[in-house]
Design an enzyme around this catalytic site. Structure first.
Site, PDB file in Angstrom:
ATOM      1  N   ASP A   1      35.152  44.904   8.653  1.00 20.44           N
ATOM      2  CA  ASP A   1      34.219  45.847   8.044  1.00 20.44           C
ATOM      3  C   ASP A   1      34.700  45.871   6.466  1.00 20.44           C
ATOM      4  OD1 ASP A   1      31.828  46.521   8.991  1.00 20.44           O
ATOM      5  OD2 ASP A   1      32.885  48.272  10.180  1.00 20.44           O
TER       6      ASP A   1
ATOM      7  N   LYS B   1      25.101  43.422  17.024  1.00 17.36           N
ATOM      8  CA  LYS B   1      26.256  42.622  16.286  1.00 17.36           C
ATOM      9  C   LYS B   1      26.850  41.717  17.460  1.00 17.36           C
ATOM     10  CE  LYS B   1      27.395  46.345  13.054  1.00 17.36           C
ATOM     11  NZ  LYS B   1      28.126  47.421  12.796  1.00 17.36           N
TER      12      LYS B   1
ATOM     13  N   GLN C   1      32.594  51.129  15.092  1.00 18.57           N
ATOM     14  CA  GLN C   1      31.472  51.877  14.587  1.00 18.57           C
ATOM     15  C   GLN C   1      31.206  53.061  14.145  1.00 18.57           C
ATOM     16  OE1 GLN C   1      28.723  49.443  14.752  1.00 18.57           O
ATOM     17  NE2 GLN C   1      27.463  51.222  13.526  1.00 18.57           N
TER      18      GLN C   1
END
Ligand code: NAD
Length: 300
Positions: free
Chosen positions: A123, A54, A100
């Site tokens: 997200d 990422k 994460q």
């Protein structure tokens, strides 16, 4: 005849090319680059590798990023305090904040994710963003679901009026994808080509009975479970589009949820693992981070 391969890597590269230009325009207009802060908890190799890819992708398009790594012994309170501090600016400007997953078992995942301010929730997991998506006015769409929709549109796979069967009902993949693909089309701009919406969606899960009879009805079959070989050739309608979201490590090799080679001889189109949905998840994260920066800059 073998199914057409849907190449997520090349589509992600094209998306990144577009984003690089948009990030450049943003930087010229606002005198700074969008910035993403990622919280990495513990030493899981898979999580560290996702975070690394990422950050590398962010660099490729001109987005700044920082990874804040904390030990796997962190408590819920410590992680909530960390996310709150990042949002306050203790780690520099943070347009997007991402925690994460998965988190260690002792941590209340919901409490930590809810601490991410909804206008930086790249997200798309915050209840406010989930609510907006369920009402058909999305802001941040969970990246994997957005990536699957984008792939269908790009490949010209029409969903309007078609049967989509999604196997897996998680909040991060299956459920948001069901909302996206069954939604009404946006009013503007008018959709061009494949719609990516208006589908008749069946959402299957661990308690669904007779999965093969459901999956065989699908024009588009999406597997998002995390079980290698779950989708076998007899579960696929000839000519169907098969999207494999699953990522499983078997004998040191990455495989999806679809029994790839046999299903490839039945399906019309199929995504490989790796190189299918994964790269699009990352590309959609970059798009969400740029959107977050634009929203913040417009708010002044
Ligand atoms: P999850 O564990 O949260 O959800 C799994 C879902 O599968 C559940 O809804 C469960 O009801 C369903 N399920 C379990 N067994 C089943 C069965 N026998 N039949 C039908 N349904 C069943 O998982 P998740 O976070 O949604 O991830 C699913 C998979 O997708 C994993 O392999 C994960 O690694 C992968 N994933 C990939 C990406 C990507 O970018 N490619 C992103 C996110 C997740």
């Amino acid at each position: 005849m073998a199914a057409e391969l849907l190449d997520g890597r090349s589509l992600a590269t094209r998306i990144e090319d577009g984003l690089r230009a948009e990030v450049g325009t943003y930087a010229t207009l606002f005198g700074r680059r969008p910035r993403l802060v990622v919280v990495l908890v513990g030493g899981m190799a898979a999580s560290a590798s996702y975070v690394k890819s990422k950050a590398a992708a962010a660099t490729r398009v001109g987005i700044d990023s920082e990874v804040v790594a904390v030990p796997g012994t962190a408590t819920t309170e410590e992680l909530v305090a960390l996310v709150t501090a990042i949002a306050r600016g203790d780690h520099g400007a943070a347009d997007g904040i991402l925690v994460q997953l998965p988190l260690p078992l002792q941590v209340d995942k919901t409490a930590v994710l809810d601490a991410v301010p909804p206008d930086r929730d790249v997200d798309g997991f915050h209840p406010e963003n989930a609510g907006l998506l369920s009402q058909g006015r999305p802001r941040f769409i969970p990246c994997t679901a957005a990536g699957v929709q984008r792939m269908l549109i790009d490949a010209g796979v029409e969903t309007a009026g078609r049967r989509v069967v999604i196997v897996g009902r998680s909040d991060i993949v299956g459920r948001p994808l069901a909302l996206l693909l069954s939604a009404k089309p946006p009013r503007a701009p008018a959709p061009v080509g494949a719609s990516g919406c208006d589908a008749t969606v069946t959402l299957c899960h661990s308690r669904s009975t007779d999965l093969p009879s459901l999956s065989r009805q699908a024009d588009v079959l999406v597997a998002a479970v995390g079980r290698p070989g779950l989708i076998t050739a007899d579960m696929v309608r000839p000519g169907a589009t098969v999207i494999d979201v699953g990522v499983n490590r078997v004998d040191g090799r990455l495989v999806g949820d679809v029994d790839f080679e046999p299903v490839r001889t039945i399906a019309g189109r199929i995504t490989p693992v790796p190189g299918g949905v994964g790269p699009l998840t990352v590309a959609m994260l970059l798009a969400n981070t740029l959107l977050a920066a634009e929203l913040r800059s417009r708010q002044g």
